[in-house]
Design a protein around this motif. Structure first.
Motif, PDB file in Angstrom:
ATOM      1  N   GLY A   1     -41.416  38.836  29.282  1.00  0.00           N
ATOM      2  CA  GLY A   1     -41.092  38.668  27.870  1.00  0.00           C
ATOM      3  C   GLY A   1     -40.914  40.003  27.187  1.00  0.00           C
ATOM      4  O   GLY A   1     -40.713  41.022  27.837  1.00  0.00           O
ATOM      5  N   TRP A   2     -41.004  39.960  25.872  1.00  0.00           N
ATOM      6  CA  TRP A   2     -40.723  41.157  25.100  1.00  0.00           C
ATOM      7  C   TRP A   2     -41.860  42.166  25.188  1.00  0.00           C
ATOM      8  O   TRP A   2     -43.022  41.784  25.149  1.00  0.00           O
ATOM      9  CB  TRP A   2     -40.466  40.789  23.635  1.00  0.00           C
ATOM     10  CG  TRP A   2     -39.226  39.959  23.484  1.00  0.00           C
ATOM     11  CD1 TRP A   2     -39.162  38.618  23.227  1.00  0.00           C
ATOM     12  CD2 TRP A   2     -37.879  40.408  23.614  1.00  0.00           C
ATOM     13  NE1 TRP A   2     -37.861  38.204  23.189  1.00  0.00           N
ATOM     14  CE2 TRP A   2     -37.042  39.287  23.417  1.00  0.00           C
ATOM     15  CE3 TRP A   2     -37.288  41.637  23.880  1.00  0.00           C
ATOM     16  CZ2 TRP A   2     -35.651  39.373  23.480  1.00  0.00           C
ATOM     17  CZ3 TRP A   2     -35.906  41.716  23.939  1.00  0.00           C
ATOM     18  CH2 TRP A   2     -35.101  40.591  23.741  1.00  0.00           C
ATOM     19  N   CYS A   3     -41.480  43.392  25.285  1.00  0.00           N
ATOM     20  CA  CYS A   3     -42.462  44.478  25.399  1.00  0.00           C
ATOM     21  C   CYS A   3     -41.893  45.671  24.650  1.00  0.00           C
ATOM     22  O   CYS A   3     -40.787  46.116  24.952  1.00  0.00           O
ATOM     23  CB  CYS A   3     -42.653  44.822  26.880  1.00  0.00           C
ATOM     24  SG  CYS A   3     -43.580  46.339  27.172  1.00  0.00           S
ATOM     25  N   GLU A   4     -42.611  46.164  23.644  1.00  0.00           N
ATOM     26  CA  GLU A   4     -42.107  47.359  22.960  1.00  0.00           C
ATOM     27  C   GLU A   4     -42.538  48.601  23.742  1.00  0.00           C
ATOM     28  O   GLU A   4     -43.736  48.881  23.858  1.00  0.00           O
ATOM     29  CB  GLU A   4     -42.605  47.446  21.517  1.00  0.00           C
ATOM     30  CG  GLU A   4     -41.917  48.618  20.803  1.00  0.00           C
ATOM     31  CD  GLU A   4     -42.254  48.728  19.325  1.00  0.00           C
ATOM     32  OE1 GLU A   4     -41.346  48.503  18.509  1.00  0.00           O
ATOM     33  OE2 GLU A   4     -43.414  49.034  18.996  1.00  0.00           O
TER      34      GLU A   4
ATOM     35  N   VAL B   1     -37.442  48.082  22.123  1.00  0.00           N
ATOM     36  CA  VAL B   1     -37.858  46.726  22.493  1.00  0.00           C
ATOM     37  C   VAL B   1     -37.140  46.321  23.773  1.00  0.00           C
ATOM     38  O   VAL B   1     -35.914  46.330  23.852  1.00  0.00           O
ATOM     39  CB  VAL B   1     -37.561  45.729  21.349  1.00  0.00           C
ATOM     40  CG1 VAL B   1     -37.937  44.315  21.784  1.00  0.00           C
ATOM     41  CG2 VAL B   1     -38.352  46.111  20.111  1.00  0.00           C
ATOM     42  N   TRP B   2     -37.923  45.982  24.754  1.00  0.00           N
ATOM     43  CA  TRP B   2     -37.416  45.736  26.108  1.00  0.00           C
ATOM     44  C   TRP B   2     -37.855  44.344  26.543  1.00  0.00           C
ATOM     45  O   TRP B   2     -38.945  43.891  26.174  1.00  0.00           O
ATOM     46  CB  TRP B   2     -38.017  46.809  27.030  1.00  0.00           C
ATOM     47  CG  TRP B   2     -37.788  46.641  28.500  1.00  0.00           C
ATOM     48  CD1 TRP B   2     -36.604  46.495  29.135  1.00  0.00           C
ATOM     49  CD2 TRP B   2     -38.786  46.618  29.528  1.00  0.00           C
ATOM     50  NE1 TRP B   2     -36.783  46.406  30.493  1.00  0.00           N
ATOM     51  CE2 TRP B   2     -38.112  46.484  30.760  1.00  0.00           C
ATOM     52  CE3 TRP B   2     -40.184  46.729  29.532  1.00  0.00           C
ATOM     53  CZ2 TRP B   2     -38.799  46.428  31.984  1.00  0.00           C
ATOM     54  CZ3 TRP B   2     -40.853  46.684  30.753  1.00  0.00           C
ATOM     55  CH2 TRP B   2     -40.163  46.533  31.967  1.00  0.00           C
ATOM     56  N   GLN B   3     -36.980  43.685  27.282  1.00  0.00           N
ATOM     57  CA  GLN B   3     -37.359  42.376  27.802  1.00  0.00           C
ATOM     58  C   GLN B   3     -37.596  42.483  29.296  1.00  0.00           C
ATOM     59  O   GLN B   3     -36.676  42.784  30.064  1.00  0.00           O
ATOM     60  CB  GLN B   3     -36.272  41.337  27.510  1.00  0.00           C
ATOM     61  CG  GLN B   3     -36.777  39.933  27.801  1.00  0.00           C
ATOM     62  CD  GLN B   3     -35.852  38.865  27.281  1.00  0.00           C
ATOM     63  OE1 GLN B   3     -34.637  39.068  27.226  1.00  0.00           O
ATOM     64  NE2 GLN B   3     -36.394  37.724  26.891  1.00  0.00           N
TER      65      GLN B   3
ATOM     66  N   GLN C   1     -38.248  40.832  32.741  1.00  0.00           N
ATOM     67  CA  GLN C   1     -38.028  39.507  33.330  1.00  0.00           C
ATOM     68  C   GLN C   1     -38.754  39.337  34.653  1.00  0.00           C
ATOM     69  O   GLN C   1     -38.399  38.485  35.464  1.00  0.00           O
ATOM     70  CB  GLN C   1     -36.517  39.268  33.489  1.00  0.00           C
ATOM     71  CG  GLN C   1     -35.901  38.857  32.161  1.00  0.00           C
ATOM     72  CD  GLN C   1     -34.457  39.320  32.001  1.00  0.00           C
ATOM     73  OE1 GLN C   1     -33.996  40.196  32.715  1.00  0.00           O
ATOM     74  NE2 GLN C   1     -33.767  38.729  31.044  1.00  0.00           N
TER      75      GLN C   1
END
Lengths: 214, 424
Positions: free
Chosen positions: B316-319, B364-366, B368
């Motif tokens: 999921g999303w990870c800053e 902001v990085w996703q 997977q």
């Protein structure tokens, strides 16, 4: 010149004439608020005298007591002298516990190894990650040895050696490195003449700014 | 230079003797535990699992106090290595924003922290000046004050990102010898004007009042440009480890020159060739040379989250967060890569971006669930782009020991475990 972070707000605020000229208090206030962070600096800079008259003139004796540094050309070296032969006993008594019995082996970290030359006086420090820098293979100036030992060594009681003892122990380290004969008399006149093997290895910063990686 | 040599022993070397390695392991353990604790403190318990009602105090809390403390659950700590000849690393991974709390500002001492009586303190300025002057601390405080937010970085910072690298290394251990503060003091230019510095003066000798009487040569041009004789840090008087009562601050220039416990400035017409600018703090280069007077810190950045020993909680999303800085001026951009440098995307810079100060970047990085390698790459206003490790090593050589500003990477495995990308 103010730091770059303070540039860009070059109004002379706080100057009554500016407020009148700009046609009213509101304008002056807006400027003052916009520049509140920097206005005190600007104000004092605008009003700053050439000198404030704070502090006092140092006396000749005060300067003499503090002014102990030694330059590469030997300026600052005190009278007196010493030889490696005289320095051996001082080294054993005052230095060997940390820097090893002969200066080349057995230094106790974080004390560095002081003695060692490279074959052909090579300078492989950028490429050989095992090369150990020493006074003999890395230091460009013998005068620095006097300056540093006098100001900082022996670690734990810096400043406790007399000029004669510093000359003598510096002579011992240089002789162990094979740079001067053990009979050489080091003094304010002769120490600056000692040519260190790595002297020609040092180049001033050649990074020029801009995109180039150096 | 030698991994087991004096450099490794006296500076933050990559390869430390057993006693120090043990110390380091202890420091790492503490840092890891502190990180886990501070992370836990930042994350509220899941309300579904915990009490459904918000916590409401049943009684008044603690009274007002003269000096604040951190919350009991927050454990921030430098990682000290060595002792009186040693350093302590700022916990970069535990900090947000750009300012380093003064008590966490990194340390580097050559002969311990001296106890200097501020009443007896004197600063002497002499040499090529018309009027040799002595200032007390009170004198220095009477001059017009100036504040400046800037980073200080030890030029030996980053050895664990350049030589003898290990995957189990935290941002603190890699780059913790950099910190940013607001410094307040008097412009050195003001003091030199007071002494009447002469036209022939080109270099200043700055001398500290520690047991090493540490000395460095500083070009007069820098002194007149933006040098500060600082007595305050982040609003309070300097801390002893930062040079109480007075230190030199040279924005953007290597930490060692920012002489602490400053007691003497001597104007001369050539550099003084002290031990710290000949035997140390010189950069071995290919071609069997050593670069001297390499004052400016080139642009650099490091991702401080996610980083070892973080384990991502799930896909999921990870800053992605980190800091970038350059001794040449402002950071103009930071790019982030999640594929080991194959592709890059611009991060957001926290405003305002100040020259020669830590700049916070966020991206902001996703995630997977795939293995990834996160990297950051800083660009500054001179167009300089932070180089890869391979580039820097090819330009300078693997044994060079200062100014190690290459790109750092973090490997994320399929389980979300993050380790330092310790490879060329």
């Amino acid at each position: 010149m103010p730091p770059a972070s303070e540039r860009g707000c070059g109004f002379r605020i706080g100057d009554g004439r500016l407020a009148r000229l700009s046609g009213g208090l509101a304008v002056a206030l807006t400027v003052a608020i916009a520049c509140r962070q920097v206005s005190p600096v600007r104000q004092s800079a605008a009003a700053a005298p050439a000198r404030f008259g704070f502090g006092r003139i140092a006396t000749v004796d005060e300067i003499r007591a503090w002014d102990t540094d030694v330059r590469a050309d030997g300026r600052g070296l005190p009278p007196d002298s010493g030889t490696a032969t005289e320095g051996a006993a001082i080294y054993t008594a005052r230095c060997a516990a940390c820097h090893g019995a002969d200066g080349a082996h057995g230094a106790v970290a974080p004390a560095p190894t002081l003695v060692g030359r490279m074959p052909d006086d090579a300078f492989p420090f950028a490429t050989d990650t095992t090369a150990v820098p020493t006074v003999g293979n890395y230091w460009p100036y013998a005068t620095t040895l006097y300056d540093y030992i006098h100001r900082a060594m022996p670690f734990g009681s810096p400043g406790s050696l007399s000029p004669h003892e510093v000359y003598a122990v510096a002579a011992f380290i240089l002789a162990r490195n094979g740079i001067v004969p053990s009979t050489a008399v080091l003094s304010a006149r002769t120490l600056p003449l000692v040519r260190m093997p790595a002297r020609h290895r040092f180049v001033p910063d050649d990074r020029t700014g801009g995109p180039e990686v150096r | 230079m030698a991994d087991e040599g004096p450099e490794a022993a006296t500076d933050p070397g990559p390869d430390v003797p057993v006693t120090r390695r043990t110390l380091l392991a202890g420091a790492l353990g503490a840092a890891t535990a502190a990180f886990a604790r501070s992370l836990a403190a930042q994350m509220p318990a899941n309300p579904v699992q915990g009490s459904p009602a918000p916590q409401s105090p049943a009684a008044p809390g603690l009274p007002t106090s003269a000096v604040g403390t951190r919350a009991p659950s927050v454990h921030l700590a430098r990682a000290p290595v060595g002792a009186v000849v040693g350093e302590s690393y700022t916990p970069l991974q535990d900090l947000d924003g750009t300012i380093t709390p003064a008590d966490l500002h990194f340390e580097r001492h050559h002969a311990g922290v001296p106890a200097i009586d501020p009443v007896g303190y004197r600063l002497l300025i002499h040499g090529l000046v018309d009027r040799p002057v002595i200032f007390t601390l009170a004198d220095l405080r009477r001059f017009p004050a100036r504040s400046r937010i800037c980073f200080l970085e030890c030029s030996g910072n980053g050895r664990k990102g350049y030589r003898a690298m290990s995957p189990q290394t935290t941002p603190q251990q890699i780059d913790g010898l950099t910190s940013t503060s607001e410094w307040t003091g008097v412009a050195l230019a003001t003091l030199l004007a007071e002494a009447g510095i002469q036209k022939s003066a080109r270099w200043l000798l700055a001398e500290g009042g520690d047991a090493a009487l540490l000395t460095r040569s500083v070009p007069v041009a820098k002194a007149l440009d933006d040098a500060l004789v600082a007595y305050a840090q982040n609003g309070e008087p300097l801390r002893p480890e930062q040079g109480f009562p007075v230190r030199l601050v040279l924005p953007g220039w290597e930490g060692n020159m920012n002489v602490k416990w400053l007691r003497r400035i001597k104007a001369g017409d050539e550099p003084f060739m002290t031990r710290e600018e000949t035997a140390r703090y010189t950069d071995a280069l290919r071609g069997d040379e050593a670069r001297q007077f390499s004052f400016v810190m080139d642009a650099k950045s490091i991702i401080t989250f996610p980083a070892y020993p973080t384990v991502l909680p799930g896909r999921g999303w990870c800053e992605v967060r980190g800091i970038a800085w350059s001794g040449r001026g402002r950071i103009t951009g930071v790019d982030v890569s999640a594929d080991g440098g194959a592709t890059w995307a611009p991060a957001t810079l926290q405003q305002p971006v100040l020259p020669m100060a830590h700049t916070r970047f966020r991206y902001v990085w996703q995630w997977q669930g795939q293995p990834a390698t996160l990297m950051s790459r800083a660009t500054d206003e001179t167009g300089y782009v932070q180089p890869t490790l391979a580039t820097l090593r090819s330009v300078r050589g693997p044994g060079t020991n200062y100014h190690l500003n290459n790109i750092r990477g973090w490997d994320v495995d399929a389980a979300g475990r993050v380790t330092f990308a310790a490879r060329v």
